[in-house]
Scaffold this active site. Structure first.
Site, PDB file in Angstrom:
ATOM      1  N   HIS A  67      -5.836  -0.440  -6.174  1.00  0.00           N
ATOM      2  CA  HIS A  67      -5.766   0.975  -5.797  1.00  0.00           C
ATOM      3  C   HIS A  67      -4.954   1.781  -6.810  1.00  0.00           C
ATOM      4  O   HIS A  67      -5.251   2.946  -7.071  1.00  0.00           O
ATOM      5  CB  HIS A  67      -5.152   1.161  -4.405  1.00  0.00           C
TER       6      HIS A  67
ATOM      7  N   GLY B  85      -1.959  -3.689   4.188  1.00  0.00           N
ATOM      8  CA  GLY B  85      -1.454  -3.013   3.009  1.00  0.00           C
ATOM      9  C   GLY B  85      -1.998  -1.612   2.899  1.00  0.00           C
ATOM     10  O   GLY B  85      -3.079  -1.311   3.414  1.00  0.00           O
TER      11      GLY B  85
ATOM     12  N   CYS C   6     -11.056  -1.973   3.806  1.00  0.00           N
ATOM     13  CA  CYS C   6     -10.107  -1.024   3.226  1.00  0.00           C
ATOM     14  C   CYS C   6      -9.981   0.182   4.147  1.00  0.00           C
ATOM     15  O   CYS C   6     -10.977   0.660   4.686  1.00  0.00           O
ATOM     16  CB  CYS C   6     -10.617  -0.598   1.853  1.00  0.00           C
ATOM     17  N   LEU C   7      -8.760   0.655   4.306  1.00  0.00           N
ATOM     18  CA  LEU C   7      -8.518   1.826   5.153  1.00  0.00           C
ATOM     19  C   LEU C   7      -9.217   3.076   4.613  1.00  0.00           C
ATOM     20  O   LEU C   7      -9.484   4.009   5.355  1.00  0.00           O
ATOM     21  CB  LEU C   7      -7.014   2.088   5.270  1.00  0.00           C
TER      22      LEU C   7
ATOM     23  N   HIS D  39      -5.459  -6.464  -4.038  1.00  0.00           N
ATOM     24  CA  HIS D  39      -6.226  -5.356  -3.463  1.00  0.00           C
ATOM     25  C   HIS D  39      -5.451  -4.050  -3.634  1.00  0.00           C
ATOM     26  O   HIS D  39      -6.006  -3.036  -4.075  1.00  0.00           O
ATOM     27  CB  HIS D  39      -6.488  -5.651  -1.975  1.00  0.00           C
ATOM     28  N   GLU D  40      -4.155  -4.071  -3.283  1.00  0.00           N
ATOM     29  CA  GLU D  40      -3.340  -2.851  -3.384  1.00  0.00           C
ATOM     30  C   GLU D  40      -3.092  -2.462  -4.838  1.00  0.00           C
ATOM     31  O   GLU D  40      -3.116  -1.280  -5.178  1.00  0.00           O
ATOM     32  CB  GLU D  40      -2.020  -3.008  -2.630  1.00  0.00           C
TER      33      GLU D  40
ATOM     34  N   GLN E  99      -3.935   6.152  -1.594  1.00  0.00           N
ATOM     35  CA  GLN E  99      -4.746   6.288  -0.377  1.00  0.00           C
ATOM     36  C   GLN E  99      -4.291   7.448   0.509  1.00  0.00           C
ATOM     37  O   GLN E  99      -5.021   7.852   1.406  1.00  0.00           O
ATOM     38  CB  GLN E  99      -4.731   4.986   0.425  1.00  0.00           C
TER      39      GLN E  99
END
Length: 188
Positions: free
Chosen positions: A157, A60, A110-111, A153-154, A65
């Site tokens: 963000h 995701g 996480c990215l 999680h997304e 991000q």
């Protein structure tokens, strides 16, 4: 095409702000953002693309991000994951959730976070969500297991919350009441 250099990292102020609702019909720019987010997660699960573009694998990614503070994210699980989910979520909401919790046994990644942050991240085990697709059509779905964790999680963000905010600072691996561990193969 989104590359790792386009993904902002922990400490950037956009990651801590609440993203704005998206207006419909989608602008050309918002459609492009949504498609590029999906393209990133699909490419980041392809070994050839990972090597060619030096991508970090993820299931995701959210618009904040890539420094776009809008309520858009993409989630994709490839056919090898055992999950069947590939969605663009615009203005997503959780409309109901289970009392039971879940967490990734291996912890979340996480990215936008270049370090390992050990610990359990409590999430709702089952969620019912509503969101809009790229055409502006509202959809509703029930998620559990890894897809439910990825969605939460997304969604975090979009609200300026990082996964490690949920980890118990005094005991990162403390048992979570009424929770089930979920195994995973890829990073968020």
């Amino acid at each position: 095409m989104i590359l790792m250099k386009d993904i902002i990292r922990e400490g950037h102020p956009t990651l801590r702000q609440r993203a704005e609702e998206v207006k419909f019909p989608l602008s050309t720019e918002d459609k492009k953002t949504a498609k590029e987010l999906m393209e990133y997660v699909v490419n980041s699960q392809n070994d050839e693309m990972i090597e060619k573009y030096d991508l970090r694998p993820g299931v995701g990614i959210a618009a904040p991000q890539v420094n776009i503070p809008k309520r858009i994210f993409a989630i994709h699980f490839d056919e090898h994951s055992g999950e069947d989910l590939s969605i663009i979520a615009i203005n997503p909401k959780i409309v109901s959730h289970s009392v039971e919790k879940s967490y990734l046994a291996s912890g979340e990644g996480c990215l936008s976070v270049d370090r390992s942050v050990p610990g359990y991240v409590p999430r709702h085990a089952r969620i019912t969500v509503k969101a809009f697709d790229i055409e502006g059509t509202e959809y509703k779905m029930r998620l559990k297991g890894l897809p439910a964790i990825a969605f939460q999680h997304e969604l975090d963000h979009l609200n300026g919350v990082m996964f490690f905010d949920h980890i118990n600072p005094d005991n990162p691996f403390a048992e979570i009441d009424n929770a089930v561990a979920v195994a995973r193969e890829t990073e968020e």
